[in-house]
Design an enzyme around this catalytic site. Structure first.
Site, PDB file in Angstrom:
ATOM      1  CB  CYS A  36     -13.739   4.537   8.327  1.00 56.58           C
ATOM      2  SG  CYS A  36     -14.553   3.084   8.341  1.00 56.58           S
ATOM      3  CB  CYS A  65      -9.261  -0.571   6.944  1.00 57.64           C
ATOM      4  SG  CYS A  65     -10.034  -1.582   8.397  1.00 57.64           S
ATOM      5  CB  CYS A 109     -12.242  -2.883  11.249  1.00 57.42           C
ATOM      6  SG  CYS A 109     -11.219  -1.126  11.597  1.00 57.42           S
TER       7      CYS A 109
HETATM    8 FE1  FES Z   1     -13.161   1.605   9.207  1.00 58.10          FE
HETATM    9 FE2  FES Z   1     -11.659  -0.363   9.267  1.00 58.10          FE
HETATM   10  S1  FES Z   1     -11.234   1.753   9.591  1.00 58.10           S
HETATM   11  S2  FES Z   1     -13.702  -0.528   8.856  1.00 58.10           S
END
Ligand code: FES
Length: 179
Positions: A36, A65, A109
């Site tokens: 991500c 995020c 996350c």
């Molecule tokens: Fe990757 Fe939250 S979407 S750390």
């Protein structure tokens, strides 16, 4: 993600705790997730309390995020006053604290925060295994003495990975992590 969880995350990031670099930290850990593109760094400072070495303060910076920021904010509060061992024994879901259970697509996350915490507390072990169950695939770390000497900002690390570190490669968003 359910509405209640969204509300709790929003509440946590409205007033995030312990954000920022820490001068003179005893431990620094940086973790990135190449899937991500998020990156999180944590600083830890210890103090002596009745003969026990406990965490006095922890701070973080994140290109992450909202969930990662919320978990980091809660986790840096949660580990205050704990020994390194006690902090290391916390499970991913415990670090997420009052956010409650995270949906599968958001567990990484919290694992990002967990990886940074483990890296900051035990940098000598972090390159081998950030966490046996962790899905965080990229780990860049240095002992505090080295890290503070070089002291790149998180932005430096984000844009210019050091030689030997794993480069973060951006990919198109994964639909399962953007919901
Ligand atoms: Fe990757 Fe939250 S979407 S750390």
């Amino acid at each position: 993600m359910n509405e209640d969880l969204e509300k709790r995350i929003r509440a946590a990031i409205l007033n995030p705790q312990n954000v920022g670099e820490m001068a003179g930290a005893d431990g620094i850990g940086t973790v990135g997730n190449s899937d991500c593109g998020e990156m999180l760094r944590m600083w830890i400072k210890f103090k002596d309390e009745n003969g026990r070495k406990v965490i006095d303060r922890a701070t973080f910076q994140s290109f992450g995020c909202e969930t990662a920021i919320a978990v980091a904010s809660l986790a840096t509060e949660l580990i205050r006053g704990k020994t390194a061992q006690e902090a290391l024994s916390l499970k991913t879901e415990e670090l997420a604290g009052q956010l409650g259970p995270l949906p599968p697509m958001k567990i990484h996350c919290a694992q990002l925060v967990e990886g940074a915490l483990r890296s900051a507390l035990a940098p000598e072990n972090a390159t081998a295994t950030a966490h046996p169950a962790s899905a965080v695939p990229v780990l860049v770390t240095a002992p505090a003495s080295v890290a503070s000497a070089a002291a790149p900002t998180l932005l430096d690390s984000f844009t210019k990975p050091k030689e030997g570190a794993v480069k973060i490669v951006f990919r198109p968003p994964n639909p399962s992590t953007t919901a």
